[in-house]
Write a protein that holds these residues in place. Structure first.
Motif, PDB file in Angstrom:
ATOM      1  N   ALA A  37       0.409  -1.148  -0.221  1.00  7.35           N
ATOM      2  CA  ALA A  37       0.049  -0.238   0.130  1.00  7.35           C
ATOM      3  C   ALA A  37       1.058   1.357  -0.200  1.00  7.35           C
ATOM      4  CB  ALA A  37      -0.728   0.275   1.452  1.00  7.35           C
ATOM      5  N   ILE A  39       1.385   5.363   0.528  1.00 10.80           N
ATOM      6  CA  ILE A  39       0.184   6.291   0.693  1.00 10.80           C
ATOM      7  C   ILE A  39       0.567   7.586   0.588  1.00 10.80           C
ATOM      8  CG2 ILE A  39      -0.434   7.453   3.820  1.00 10.80           C
ATOM      9  CD1 ILE A  39      -1.019   4.262   3.388  1.00 10.80           C
ATOM     10  N   GLY A  43      -3.353  11.289   2.422  1.00 11.92           N
ATOM     11  CA  GLY A  43      -3.279  10.084   3.227  1.00 11.92           C
ATOM     12  C   GLY A  43      -4.086   9.569   2.000  1.00 11.92           C
ATOM     13  N   ARG A  44      -4.180   9.670   1.282  1.00 13.82           N
ATOM     14  CA  ARG A  44      -5.166   8.198  -0.195  1.00 13.82           C
ATOM     15  C   ARG A  44      -4.798   7.162   0.280  1.00 13.82           C
ATOM     16  NH1 ARG A  44      -9.767   8.220  -2.792  1.00 13.82           N
ATOM     17  NH2 ARG A  44     -10.012   6.381  -3.745  1.00 13.82           N
ATOM     18  N   LYS A  45      -4.794   6.291   0.815  1.00 19.30           N
ATOM     19  CA  LYS A  45      -3.865   4.487   0.521  1.00 19.30           C
ATOM     20  C   LYS A  45      -4.939   3.875  -0.584  1.00 19.30           C
ATOM     21  CE  LYS A  45      -3.985   2.252   3.890  1.00 19.30           C
ATOM     22  NZ  LYS A  45      -3.837   0.949   5.183  1.00 19.30           N
ATOM     23  N   ARG A  94      -6.319   6.258  -7.444  1.00 16.77           N
ATOM     24  CA  ARG A  94      -7.222   6.271  -7.117  1.00 16.77           C
ATOM     25  C   ARG A  94      -8.708   5.859  -7.449  1.00 16.77           C
ATOM     26  NH1 ARG A  94      -6.616  11.460  -2.904  1.00 16.77           N
ATOM     27  NH2 ARG A  94      -4.834  10.686  -3.702  1.00 16.77           N
ATOM     28  N   SER A  99      -7.452  -0.010  -5.621  1.00 18.67           N
ATOM     29  CA  SER A  99      -7.390   1.911  -4.705  1.00 18.67           C
ATOM     30  C   SER A  99      -9.070   2.184  -4.849  1.00 18.67           C
ATOM     31  CB  SER A  99      -7.168   2.506  -5.103  1.00 18.67           C
ATOM     32  OG  SER A  99      -5.279   1.902  -5.550  1.00 18.67           O
ATOM     33  N   ASP A 117      -0.806  10.880  -6.951  1.00 17.39           N
ATOM     34  CA  ASP A 117      -0.666   9.103  -6.715  1.00 17.39           C
ATOM     35  C   ASP A 117       0.435   9.127  -7.598  1.00 17.39           C
ATOM     36  OD1 ASP A 117      -3.326  10.231  -5.822  1.00 17.39           O
ATOM     37  OD2 ASP A 117      -4.576   8.737  -7.701  1.00 17.39           O
ATOM     38  N   ALA A 120       3.757   9.760  -5.331  1.00 20.35           N
ATOM     39  CA  ALA A 120       3.368   8.906  -4.361  1.00 20.35           C
ATOM     40  C   ALA A 120       4.382   7.586  -4.881  1.00 20.35           C
ATOM     41  CB  ALA A 120       2.177   8.230  -3.642  1.00 20.35           C
ATOM     42  N   GLU A 124       7.820   6.231  -3.296  1.00 20.77           N
ATOM     43  CA  GLU A 124       8.140   4.761  -3.391  1.00 20.77           C
ATOM     44  C   GLU A 124       9.154   3.929  -3.568  1.00 20.77           C
ATOM     45  OE1 GLU A 124       6.964   1.421  -0.698  1.00 20.77           O
ATOM     46  OE2 GLU A 124       6.585   3.315  -0.025  1.00 20.77           O
TER      47      GLU A 124
END
Length: 319
Positions: A37, A39, A43-45, A94, A99, A117, A120, A124
């Motif tokens: 996952a 983040i 804060g949206r996973k 998302r 998602s 998105d 992020a 990662e």
């Protein structure tokens, strides 16, 4: 240097493409991957998957997927690259695939995909590897979104597969009519139902309505704008790394040569190379818009494309 001349890939999908999602999972299990996952900054996973190839700390890539297409369709090619040593990240925007969040998705726009998105996912990969070369592989609308994202400045080289602008005049015949149909009918269906119903005449997967309507505005106006209507096309100049654009010669419904070149023309800060893939060169009658990622795609084709990725790594090392 040769420069070639998205907007989003609003498509009337062949429902057979949905089967790719089921078929790719089995192939990708040949190389172990980790379901994770991510983040986002708000804060949206987000659902993602990571392949730790043997040389991930040397070169890794993040996939930026097509519109309304869950990441699973990318897993065959992702698994292949991981077997060759690449670190590989796939993810769902998302509102798409794993998602989705029924309570939040009605607010999702393409600005969220661009500004939250994609950054992020890229962050990662960097966190996991601190890789020397971080590449992006985009499919379809992914090439439109990456150029608008502030994260494009973190990419050392990009490979675009059938990434384009879906402006009707860039297509011909039935292909142009299909786009006009989508731009005319989809907004009406959204007004009636509050969302776009899934069917063989629309999309095979749910998609946030605001994102879909924003995408269609891009196509009708021929201009990339944010949700407030501000022109954001100057953002594409921020990408200054090598870029290889791939056109599939029989992908005339969704990514014609003219449509791919129109997107390439926005990347004015990049060194752009345009390659055309002919299915007959790989023993195929058709590849189309999604066929490149199918588990039965010829390994010769994937080997060729990985070779282009390696060229991007080499070019980056010379900078």
């Amino acid at each position: 240097m040769k420069r070639y001349s998205g907007v989003c890939d609003i498509q009337v999908f062949d429902m057979n493409q949905v089967n790719y999602i089921k078929q790719t999972v089995m192939f990708s299990q040949r190389f172990p991957s980790e379901k994770i996952a991510i983040i986002a900054a708000d804060g949206r996973k987000l659902s993602a998957r990571w392949w730790q190839g043997a040389n991930a700390f040397e070169h890794s890539v993040v996939f930026i997927p097509a519109f309304a297409a869950p990441q699973a369709y990318l897993h065959c090619f992702a698994g292949y690259l991981a077997q060759q040593g690449w670190g590989v990240m796939t993810f769902d925007y998302r509102g798409i695939g794993a998602s989705k969040d029924d309570q939040l998705d009605s607010f999702v726009t393409l600005d969220d995909w661009v500004n939250l998105d994609i950054p992020a996912a890229i962050l990662e990969v960097k966190r996991r590897t601190r890789t020397r070369f971080l590449g992006a592989i985009t499919h379809s609308v992914g090439g439109q979104l990456l150029g608008q994202s502030p994260a494009c400045q973190s990419i050392d080289g990009a490979l675009f597969i059938s990434s384009q602008r879906v402006i009707p005049k860039l297509f011909e015949g039935i292909s142009r009519l299909r786009i006009h149909y989508a731009y005319m009918v989809f907004p009406i269906l959204i007004r009636i139902f509050g969302y776009l119903p899934i069917s063989k005449f629309t999309l095979p997967q749910p998609c946030p309505s605001k994102a879909l309507l924003q995408c269609m505005r891009w196509g009708r106006s021929g201009i990339f704008t944010d949700i407030n209507g501000t022109n954001v096309e100057d953002r594409f100049a921020d990408y200054k790394s090598p870029l290889i654009m791939l056109t599939i010669s029989d992908d005339y419904d969704y990514a014609s040569v003219a449509a791919v070149e129109a997107l390439a023309s926005l990347y004015v800060g990049a060194t752009v190379r345009h390659e055309v893939i002919n299915p007959l060169d790989y023993g195929l009658e058709r590849i189309g818009h999604f066929g490149f990622f199918h588990r039965r795609a010829p390994q010769k084709l994937w080997f060729q494309v990985e070779g282009w990725l390696k060229q991007l790594v080499s070019e980056h090392s010379l900078i």
